[in-house]
Structure formats: structure tokens, C-alpha cells
Design a protein around this motif. Sequence first.
Motif, PDB file in Angstrom:
ATOM      1  N   VAL A 210       5.335 -21.583   0.985  1.00 24.45           N
ATOM      2  CA  VAL A 210       5.024 -20.147   1.121  1.00 24.45           C
ATOM      3  C   VAL A 210       6.245 -19.261   0.913  1.00 24.45           C
ATOM      4  O   VAL A 210       6.102 -18.073   0.658  1.00 24.45           O
ATOM      5  CB  VAL A 210       4.389 -19.803   2.491  1.00 24.45           C
ATOM      6  N   LEU A 211       7.435 -19.823   1.060  1.00 24.86           N
ATOM      7  CA  LEU A 211       8.637 -18.995   0.884  1.00 24.86           C
ATOM      8  C   LEU A 211       9.266 -19.153  -0.504  1.00 24.86           C
ATOM      9  O   LEU A 211      10.216 -18.452  -0.848  1.00 24.86           O
ATOM     10  CB  LEU A 211       9.681 -19.352   1.954  1.00 24.86           C
ATOM     11  N   ARG A 212       8.749 -20.063  -1.298  1.00 25.69           N
ATOM     12  CA  ARG A 212       9.387 -20.328  -2.592  1.00 25.69           C
ATOM     13  C   ARG A 212       9.392 -19.129  -3.537  1.00 25.69           C
ATOM     14  O   ARG A 212      10.367 -18.946  -4.269  1.00 25.69           O
ATOM     15  CB  ARG A 212       8.749 -21.552  -3.257  1.00 25.69           C
ATOM     16  N   PRO A 213       8.322 -18.297  -3.523  1.00 28.06           N
ATOM     17  CA  PRO A 213       8.389 -17.117  -4.399  1.00 28.06           C
ATOM     18  C   PRO A 213       9.624 -16.255  -4.102  1.00 28.06           C
ATOM     19  O   PRO A 213      10.159 -15.599  -4.997  1.00 28.06           O
ATOM     20  CB  PRO A 213       7.094 -16.360  -4.071  1.00 28.06           C
ATOM     21  N   SER A 214      10.101 -16.281  -2.862  1.00 25.14           N
ATOM     22  CA  SER A 214      11.255 -15.465  -2.490  1.00 25.14           C
ATOM     23  C   SER A 214      12.575 -16.051  -2.979  1.00 25.14           C
ATOM     24  O   SER A 214      13.606 -15.387  -2.936  1.00 25.14           O
ATOM     25  CB  SER A 214      11.341 -15.321  -0.963  1.00 25.14           C
ATOM     26  N   VAL A 215      12.575 -17.298  -3.417  1.00 24.08           N
ATOM     27  CA  VAL A 215      13.819 -17.904  -3.900  1.00 24.08           C
ATOM     28  C   VAL A 215      13.660 -18.378  -5.349  1.00 24.08           C
ATOM     29  O   VAL A 215      14.270 -19.369  -5.763  1.00 24.08           O
ATOM     30  CB  VAL A 215      14.282 -19.081  -3.010  1.00 24.08           C
ATOM     31  N   GLY A 216      12.824 -17.642  -6.079  1.00 23.95           N
ATOM     32  CA  GLY A 216      12.655 -17.964  -7.486  1.00 23.95           C
ATOM     33  C   GLY A 216      11.954 -19.286  -7.734  1.00 23.95           C
ATOM     34  O   GLY A 216      12.140 -19.922  -8.777  1.00 23.95           O
TER      35      GLY A 216
ATOM     36  N   GLN B 171      14.520 -26.427  -3.116  1.00 29.22           N
ATOM     37  CA  GLN B 171      15.661 -26.400  -2.215  1.00 29.22           C
ATOM     38  C   GLN B 171      16.823 -25.637  -2.823  1.00 29.22           C
ATOM     39  O   GLN B 171      16.992 -25.579  -4.029  1.00 29.22           O
ATOM     40  CB  GLN B 171      16.070 -27.796  -1.745  1.00 29.22           C
ATOM     41  N   VAL B 172      17.582 -24.993  -1.949  1.00 24.15           N
ATOM     42  CA  VAL B 172      18.713 -24.176  -2.385  1.00 24.15           C
ATOM     43  C   VAL B 172      19.914 -24.530  -1.505  1.00 24.15           C
ATOM     44  O   VAL B 172      19.774 -25.232  -0.505  1.00 24.15           O
ATOM     45  CB  VAL B 172      18.401 -22.663  -2.252  1.00 24.15           C
ATOM     46  N   SER B 173      21.098 -24.031  -1.880  1.00 20.80           N
ATOM     47  CA  SER B 173      22.284 -24.271  -1.072  1.00 20.80           C
ATOM     48  C   SER B 173      22.816 -22.946  -0.552  1.00 20.80           C
ATOM     49  O   SER B 173      22.604 -21.898  -1.163  1.00 20.80           O
ATOM     50  CB  SER B 173      23.387 -24.930  -1.910  1.00 20.80           C
ATOM     51  N   ALA B 174      23.476 -22.995   0.585  1.00 20.41           N
ATOM     52  CA  ALA B 174      24.097 -21.786   1.123  1.00 20.41           C
ATOM     53  C   ALA B 174      25.308 -22.182   1.958  1.00 20.41           C
ATOM     54  O   ALA B 174      25.388 -23.314   2.454  1.00 20.41           O
ATOM     55  CB  ALA B 174      23.097 -20.982   1.955  1.00 20.41           C
ATOM     56  N   ASP B 175      26.220 -21.228   2.114  1.00 21.98           N
ATOM     57  CA  ASP B 175      27.475 -21.471   2.832  1.00 21.98           C
ATOM     58  C   ASP B 175      27.384 -21.027   4.279  1.00 21.98           C
ATOM     59  O   ASP B 175      26.668 -20.083   4.597  1.00 21.98           O
ATOM     60  CB  ASP B 175      28.602 -20.643   2.174  1.00 21.98           C
ATOM     61  N   GLY B 176      28.172 -21.674   5.110  1.00 24.24           N
ATOM     62  CA  GLY B 176      28.271 -21.204   6.490  1.00 24.24           C
ATOM     63  C   GLY B 176      28.600 -22.350   7.414  1.00 24.24           C
ATOM     64  O   GLY B 176      28.292 -23.517   7.141  1.00 24.24           O
ATOM     65  N   ALA B 177      29.262 -22.001   8.525  1.00 22.20           N
ATOM     66  CA  ALA B 177      29.677 -23.028   9.472  1.00 22.20           C
ATOM     67  C   ALA B 177      28.628 -23.270  10.543  1.00 22.20           C
ATOM     68  O   ALA B 177      28.646 -24.283  11.232  1.00 22.20           O
ATOM     69  CB  ALA B 177      30.998 -22.627  10.125  1.00 22.20           C
ATOM     70  N   THR B 178      27.712 -22.287  10.696  1.00 24.74           N
ATOM     71  CA  THR B 178      26.650 -22.444  11.699  1.00 24.74           C
ATOM     72  C   THR B 178      25.296 -22.208  11.026  1.00 24.74           C
ATOM     73  O   THR B 178      25.224 -21.674   9.909  1.00 24.74           O
ATOM     74  CB  THR B 178      26.787 -21.412  12.837  1.00 24.74           C
ATOM     75  N   VAL B 179      24.228 -22.600  11.738  1.00 26.25           N
ATOM     76  CA  VAL B 179      22.876 -22.388  11.224  1.00 26.25           C
ATOM     77  C   VAL B 179      22.669 -20.912  10.907  1.00 26.25           C
ATOM     78  O   VAL B 179      22.167 -20.542   9.837  1.00 26.25           O
ATOM     79  CB  VAL B 179      21.822 -22.867  12.257  1.00 26.25           C
TER      80      VAL B 179
ATOM     81  N   SER C 127      21.515 -13.701  -0.628  1.00 18.49           N
ATOM     82  CA  SER C 127      21.163 -13.867  -2.035  1.00 18.49           C
ATOM     83  C   SER C 127      19.658 -13.780  -2.287  1.00 18.49           C
ATOM     84  O   SER C 127      19.229 -13.739  -3.434  1.00 18.49           O
ATOM     85  CB  SER C 127      21.733 -15.192  -2.570  1.00 18.49           C
ATOM     86  N   HIS C 128      18.864 -13.838  -1.203  1.00 15.52           N
ATOM     87  CA  HIS C 128      17.409 -13.726  -1.370  1.00 15.52           C
ATOM     88  C   HIS C 128      16.894 -12.796  -0.276  1.00 15.52           C
ATOM     89  O   HIS C 128      16.392 -13.244   0.757  1.00 15.52           O
ATOM     90  CB  HIS C 128      16.741 -15.104  -1.262  1.00 15.52           C
TER      91      HIS C 128
END
Lengths: 400, 92
Positions: free
Chosen positions: B9-15, B19-27, B37-38
Amino acid sequence: MTPSGAEFVRQIKGQIAEVDPAQVHDVLWDENVVLVDVRESDEVAAGKLPGAVHVPRGFLESRIDGAVGDRDKRVVLYCASGNRSALAARTLTEDLGYANVESMTGGYTLWKDRGYEVDVPRTLSAEQRERYSRHILINEVGLEGQIKLIDSKVLLIGAGALGSPNALYLAAAGVGTIGIVDDDVVDLSNLQRQVVHGTSTIDTPKVESAAKRINDLNPDVKVVQHQQRLDADTVLELFKGYDVIVDGTDNFPTRYLINDAAVRLDKPVVSAAILGFEAQLSVFDTRSHEGHESGPCYRCLFPVPPPAELAPSCGANGVLGVLPGTAGLLQATEVIKLIIGVGDSLQGRLLMYDALAAEFNEVKVRKDPECPVCSRDRASISDDELGVFPDYEAFCAAAG
Amino acid sequence: MATIRIPPVLRPSVGGERQVSADGATVGDVLKDLVASHEELGSQLFGADGELNRFVNVYLNDEDVRVLGGLETAVGDADTLQILPAMAGGAA
């Protein structure tokens, strides 16, 4: 002069201790007393005293140690009328050194005439043995597991995409009673995935169509047709008659209603949901009894439904036809495991299947200690609360 | 970069990505980077209070982040976050 057979038995009875069925009835289930049935197997198959062990007289000497190891234990022997057990009592006392052996007068016949309780061992008909032979051959199922299946009652909520494979395979497996709740009729567009129905049953009620197919597959199965929508007024009465609930519904209000009623009645729910190419599956079993720790419920996992734009469940959506087949059979497998009591269930786990990627993933489902439903005393869950959650109507209305 | 599994259901929002990647040290950081980015995902994941919406579950590998440290839970590059809203589909 040697005595006649009848005279010999009379003489033996004079040498051994006899006990009246009334006194045996007083010590039924007493762990200090062992009841031994010395009749032949075909006699025992028709019924025996509750808790009695079976040692046919012909195998008495070779098998009694396995049945009664302690020679000082009180042993009560019985047969059909009290003759064979008298002879067996003499053997145990005089030849094998058992110190405390009695023979029950009048045997099983008198016991039964007195109206005392008997255990009639369950057996399958020759036809059932043939039909379920591949189950009986598996150790984990066996005759005992098959009898559990035959005695079980499973309620399918929905005779649609997920309900179809459940109905077919649970019927084939010999589940004795299958209840089906559905108020819809079969439509041509259903047949791409709802395989319990057929072209010949288009426009007939789904419960009727499914019953027809099930009874063709396995006439032993009693199909109970509940041609209705599941509603809060009748859900408790409906669920009471079943052991396992199979949730294959297409909307959130019904899922919460099923959950709340099942928690209140302590019924396990085997739940699946499908969309597009993906399926989610879990077992919600909040019963707590010996050997089973109460698991999470649906509200522990999803306390509130997502808003309309994230919940494409109010209207028609596409689904790959085989996907509910895969998901529904995983459900049916969990149902059978719950009934037989084998294996590790999906309790506390959510299994996700992505058909496009051909991937299975799973996450843990934790019991919420503050769950609005299953953390509470069952009796405190009121009728008015069943299936209720905030703002649902608004969002379904918004979704059109 | 952590991997994030996106539900249908969320895939339209990420093109349309699974699965995608994202940066960060915490959730929380990873999800904020994802939202950066989305943008559409923002209101779907987070409430006005900045907390995760109660109708969305997020798992670090196979554990619900709510039983870990919530949005503060540390995330490593080898970790996978699974976003999971409830699905209801079945009989229709």
C-alpha cells in the motif's frame, strides 16, 4: 476323578479373592488400584471399564509386569463374567507372587448391567480407515489425530478466496463439522480464485455452493450453513459451537469483531489477509491452559486500523488468483495442527508471503500487556464493545 | 544505509519500489531520511506529535521497535526495517 471345567472354575473361585462391582466402582480412578481387563481385543473394542489396562489372559504372564510392575499393588482383574479373571487371579497370586489380587464378580457384563460408566474406544469404519489412511500412516497424526479431526468443529468466516481452500482441504482432512458464514452468492468474477465454487453454482448462495462441493469431496463432513453477515448480535452464539475460527474476511470491522468475540470465548483464530501479490498470516490464540501460554490477539498487533488511504479494503481490489490458495492452505495447515496439537503454530509470529519475490518473511507479534481486549478478564468484555474501535465508519465512508 | 521493506500500500509513495535504503543511526533517523526523499510517506508514518502512527508497525529485523527502544532504537547498516500496516483483504 478329575473335575469338569465348570467345577474347576468353581474350585478356583473358592481359592481367590473376589470383589463386587460396587466396590470396584468405589475405587475407580484410585491410583492405588490397577484395573486389568483380561478379555480378548475384540471384546475390549466394544467397551471397557474407564482407566482399565488391557492384558489378554493369553498374554497374562508375559505382559503383566509391563502393566503392573509393583507386586504389592492392589490389582482388580475382570473379564466378561468373572471366570477367566478368576483363573487369571490364581495365576498372578500363586505363580507370579502378586500379593493383593481380586477378581470382579459378574465381570464386564454385570458392571454394565449395573449402569456404571464404560469407555467405548473410538474406532474408524473400514471406509474411514481407507479414506484417511495417508493421515493414519503419519506418526504425528495417526488414528488418534484423525479422531480429533473427525470430532472437531471449524468455523470459516467467509466462503470466498481464503475460505475456499480452507473448506476443501479441511473437508478432505476429515474435519467433522465445518460451519460457513457468508451472505453472498457466487459470481462469475469469483471463480478466478474461489475454487470451492463452480460455474454450475453461479448465482446460488456461497454457503450452499460450498456445502455441495464439500459433501461431494467428503460426505462424512457436516456442513453448517450460516447464510448471514457476521454481526455483533449473533457472533457469540455462533462462535460457541466451534473449536477454531478461520478468519478470511475482507474488512477491518469484521476482523475486530472476530477478534473480540474469540478472545472473550477463548477460541483460537487462524487469520490471513491478502492483497495483490502479498499475504499476511498469523494465529491468535489467547487461551491459557496447561502447556499453552496465552498468545497475542489481533488488537495486540494492530490496535487500530489504518486510515482509508492505507486500507484499500472497502472496495474491490485485485488479487492474484493463486495467492489466496497459498495463504488459505497455510491457514488450513495451522488449523489442523491446532486440532491435532502438534508442531509450533504461528502464534506470536506474523508470516508474510510476497508472491512476486517468491519470499517468505516473518516478524514477532508480542502480546500487549495493555491490550484493550485480551489483557482483560474475559467476562468484563461487554457485548457493546465487540468489534468497536474509534473512527472506523468515518474512514470507510470516506473510502466510498 | 539500512534497508527498508515497503508494504504494497505504500509502494506508490516510493515509486513502486519494494525496498529502499535510507541513512540514520536510529529507527527515527532512518525513517526521517526516508520521508525526506519520499514526502508522501510522512503523514502515513508519523502523527502530528512526531510519533509513529499506531496503525503502522515498524520492525527492526523481526522485532517490533516498540518493544525495543522505539524511534531511538539503534540501526546498523546490515539491518532491515519492515514497515507493516494491517491488511484486511480476503474474501471479496
